[in-house]
Design a protein around this motif. Structure first.
Motif, PDB file in Angstrom:
ATOM      1  N   ARG A   1       0.841  -1.230   0.139  1.00  0.00           N
ATOM      2  CA  ARG A   1      -0.100   0.205   0.069  1.00  0.00           C
ATOM      3  C   ARG A   1       0.707   1.174   0.068  1.00  0.00           C
ATOM      4  O   ARG A   1       0.268   2.099  -0.723  1.00  0.00           O
ATOM      5  N   VAL A   2       1.985   1.398   0.874  1.00  0.00           N
ATOM      6  CA  VAL A   2       2.832   2.462   0.941  1.00  0.00           C
ATOM      7  C   VAL A   2       3.569   2.735  -0.507  1.00  0.00           C
ATOM      8  O   VAL A   2       3.493   3.854  -1.025  1.00  0.00           O
ATOM      9  N   LEU A   3       3.984   1.431  -0.917  1.00  0.00           N
ATOM     10  CA  LEU A   3       4.894   1.585  -2.159  1.00  0.00           C
ATOM     11  C   LEU A   3       4.222   1.817  -3.443  1.00  0.00           C
ATOM     12  O   LEU A   3       4.585   2.586  -4.384  1.00  0.00           O
ATOM     13  N   ASN A   4       2.771   1.577  -3.059  1.00  0.00           N
ATOM     14  CA  ASN A   4       1.797   1.862  -4.644  1.00  0.00           C
ATOM     15  C   ASN A   4       1.042   3.299  -4.330  1.00  0.00           C
ATOM     16  O   ASN A   4       0.179   3.543  -5.280  1.00  0.00           O
ATOM     17  N   GLN A   5       1.316   3.759  -3.163  1.00  0.00           N
ATOM     18  CA  GLN A   5       0.473   5.084  -3.085  1.00  0.00           C
ATOM     19  C   GLN A   5       1.055   5.868  -4.207  1.00  0.00           C
ATOM     20  O   GLN A   5       2.193   6.128  -4.435  1.00  0.00           O
TER      21      GLN A   5
ATOM     22  N   TYR B   1      13.365   5.540  -2.704  1.00  0.00           N
ATOM     23  CA  TYR B   1      12.122   5.817  -1.656  1.00  0.00           C
ATOM     24  C   TYR B   1      11.751   4.414  -1.190  1.00  0.00           C
ATOM     25  O   TYR B   1      11.401   4.122  -0.021  1.00  0.00           O
ATOM     26  N   GLN B   2      11.778   3.383  -2.327  1.00  0.00           N
ATOM     27  CA  GLN B   2      11.376   1.951  -1.810  1.00  0.00           C
ATOM     28  C   GLN B   2      12.286   1.219  -0.923  1.00  0.00           C
ATOM     29  O   GLN B   2      11.788   0.793  -0.062  1.00  0.00           O
TER      30      GLN B   2
ATOM     31  N   VAL C   1       3.148   8.835   6.849  1.00  0.00           N
ATOM     32  CA  VAL C   1       4.498   9.334   7.227  1.00  0.00           C
ATOM     33  C   VAL C   1       5.371   9.224   5.993  1.00  0.00           C
ATOM     34  O   VAL C   1       6.268  10.093   5.782  1.00  0.00           O
ATOM     35  N   PHE C   2       5.110   8.096   5.023  1.00  0.00           N
ATOM     36  CA  PHE C   2       6.010   7.902   3.961  1.00  0.00           C
ATOM     37  C   PHE C   2       5.608   8.980   2.911  1.00  0.00           C
ATOM     38  O   PHE C   2       6.581   9.160   2.118  1.00  0.00           O
ATOM     39  N   LEU C   3       4.450   9.434   2.955  1.00  0.00           N
ATOM     40  CA  LEU C   3       4.163  10.182   2.012  1.00  0.00           C
ATOM     41  C   LEU C   3       5.139  11.889   2.217  1.00  0.00           C
ATOM     42  O   LEU C   3       5.661  12.304   1.255  1.00  0.00           O
ATOM     43  N   ARG C   4       4.931  11.852   3.372  1.00  0.00           N
ATOM     44  CA  ARG C   4       5.735  13.040   3.955  1.00  0.00           C
ATOM     45  C   ARG C   4       7.331  12.915   3.587  1.00  0.00           C
ATOM     46  O   ARG C   4       7.775  14.013   3.354  1.00  0.00           O
ATOM     47  N   LEU C   5       7.597  11.902   3.920  1.00  0.00           N
ATOM     48  CA  LEU C   5       8.913  11.672   3.590  1.00  0.00           C
ATOM     49  C   LEU C   5       9.180  11.901   2.170  1.00  0.00           C
ATOM     50  O   LEU C   5      10.376  12.719   1.850  1.00  0.00           O
TER      51      LEU C   5
ATOM     52  N   THR D   1      15.364   9.017  13.285  1.00  0.00           N
ATOM     53  CA  THR D   1      14.472   9.953  14.538  1.00  0.00           C
ATOM     54  C   THR D   1      13.602  10.992  13.819  1.00  0.00           C
ATOM     55  O   THR D   1      12.643  11.057  14.454  1.00  0.00           O
ATOM     56  N   TRP D   2      14.052  11.431  12.715  1.00  0.00           N
ATOM     57  CA  TRP D   2      13.235  12.254  11.896  1.00  0.00           C
ATOM     58  C   TRP D   2      11.867  11.583  11.579  1.00  0.00           C
ATOM     59  O   TRP D   2      10.788  12.274  11.634  1.00  0.00           O
ATOM     60  N   LEU D   3      11.899  10.440  11.006  1.00  0.00           N
ATOM     61  CA  LEU D   3      11.001   9.531  10.547  1.00  0.00           C
ATOM     62  C   LEU D   3       9.780   9.510  11.655  1.00  0.00           C
ATOM     63  O   LEU D   3       8.625   9.599  11.866  1.00  0.00           O
ATOM     64  N   HIS D   4      10.580   8.990  12.786  1.00  0.00           N
ATOM     65  CA  HIS D   4       9.484   8.945  14.253  1.00  0.00           C
ATOM     66  C   HIS D   4       9.000   9.926  14.627  1.00  0.00           C
ATOM     67  O   HIS D   4       7.838  10.331  15.223  1.00  0.00           O
ATOM     68  N   ARG D   5       9.627  11.184  14.285  1.00  0.00           N
ATOM     69  CA  ARG D   5       9.133  12.574  14.655  1.00  0.00           C
ATOM     70  C   ARG D   5       7.851  12.868  14.029  1.00  0.00           C
ATOM     71  O   ARG D   5       6.834  13.349  14.499  1.00  0.00           O
TER      72      ARG D   5
END
Lengths: 149, 175
Positions: A66-70, B12-13, B44-48, B64-68
């Motif tokens: 889900r995260v990879l395909n968003q 990213y992956q 969170v990963f979209l923000r990344l 740390t940044w991701l946890h924040r």
């Protein structure tokens, strides 16, 4: 050592005496041996820690997909960033090494083409000798006798 | 991370695969239910991806940044939706457990369920401090940076959390 101080140590460093501050270790151990409230406190914290260790987080099987395909928004990048991204791709760089090689050749080719067509104000001195034969003839006619010195 | 800034999807992956478990576990420990955990983790990963250029490697580690980010999103979520959802999900589990044999339907001891309920009842800052230091393995300094509080405040939150858990357990044993 007071119970309050010992409680603070347990809260900060946990139940294992190996993690307690060295300076207070002997004092703490003696306190635990002689104080029933300290032992009760320690046992309670052991139970809490054990129960906390047993708490598990469920698996989220589809989450990675889900995260990879968003759908990710396109980055607004400058021309320079685009060019750098083309030159040094983050994926399969080994196979794409021709890109920086070609980029490095561009100024060389450009220089050759320009140099061929334009003099850029640089005059090559031409003293009239078109051929080496002419120059040799002229040299042979020169008088090198001492009278000229 | 530089590659992510440049729009590199494979980078990213790689980062998603490396940090997904840790982030989802942290979110679950704060939110307590799988659905919201997955939504927050995705965010969170979209923000990344969108804010990659804001990360400063001199200031903090990527984890740390991701946890924040995860922490801020979870706190925002909990403030918007209240704590009942977390409470409900744990209460369901407690409700399922037979009280006479000490084991729930899925084999968890009553005490474990009790601790889980007690953790969910903790204030957010105590729950977060406990999760970061006990489960996520951050140092006090890193956890304090994630929560944007001083180390002293973090230590105080952990101490209060542990005290609350001990008291809850002790009261149950009295009953």
């Amino acid at each position: 050592m007071t119970l309050e101080k010992f409680t603070r140590i347990i809260d900060l460093y946990g139940c294992e005496s190996a993690r307690w501050p060295q300076s207070l270790l002997a004092e703490c151990e003696s306190f635990v041996t002689n104080n029933i409230e300290a032992r009760t406190l320690l046992n309670q914290q052991y139970q809490v820690d054990e129960s906390m260790e047993k708490l598990e987080v469920p698996d989220f099987p589809g989450l990675e997909t889900r995260v990879l395909n968003q759908s990710l928004p396109k980055h607004n990048r400058s021309f320079f960033e685009e060019a750098m991204s083309w030159l040094i791709p983050d994926e399969y760089f080994g196979k794409q090494v021709w890109r920086p090689a070609i980029a490095a050749c561009i100024p060389l080719v450009f220089g050759i083409v320009l140099g061929n067509y334009f003099s850029f104000g640089i005059d090559i001195e031409d003293d009239g000798f078109q051929y080496w034969d002419d120059e040799l003839v002229m040299l042979s006619l020169t008088d090198y006798t001492e009278a000229n010195f | 991370m530089q590659a992510v800034c440049m729009g590199g999807r494979s980078a990213y992956q790689t980062l998603v695969k490396r940090h997904l478990k840790s982030i989802s576990h942290y979110a679950y420990r704060l939110l307590g239910n799988p659905k919201d955990t997955q939504d927050i983790t995705q965010e969170v990963f979209l923000r990344l991806w969108t804010n990659a250029q804001k990360w400063n490697s001199d200031k903090s580690k990527l984890t740390t940044w991701l946890h924040r980010i995860a922490h801020n999103l979870c706190i925002d979520y909990l403030r918007k939706h209240g704590r009942m959802q977390t409470q409900d999900s744990f209460d369901d589990e407690v409700g399922d457990s037979p009280s006479n044999n000490g084991e729930s339907a899925d084999g968890k001891s009553d005490e474990t369920i009790l601790v889980r309920t007690a953790i969910s009842a903790l204030p957010e800052n105590q729950r977060s401090a406990l999760s970061l230091c006990h489960y996520q393995g951050f140092s006090n300094k890193e956890a304090a940076a994630i929560m944007n509080i001083s180390v002293k405040a973090l230590e105080s939150a952990i101490a209060r959390a542990k005290r609350n858990l001990r008291e809850t357990l002790a009261e149950t044993h009295k009953d």
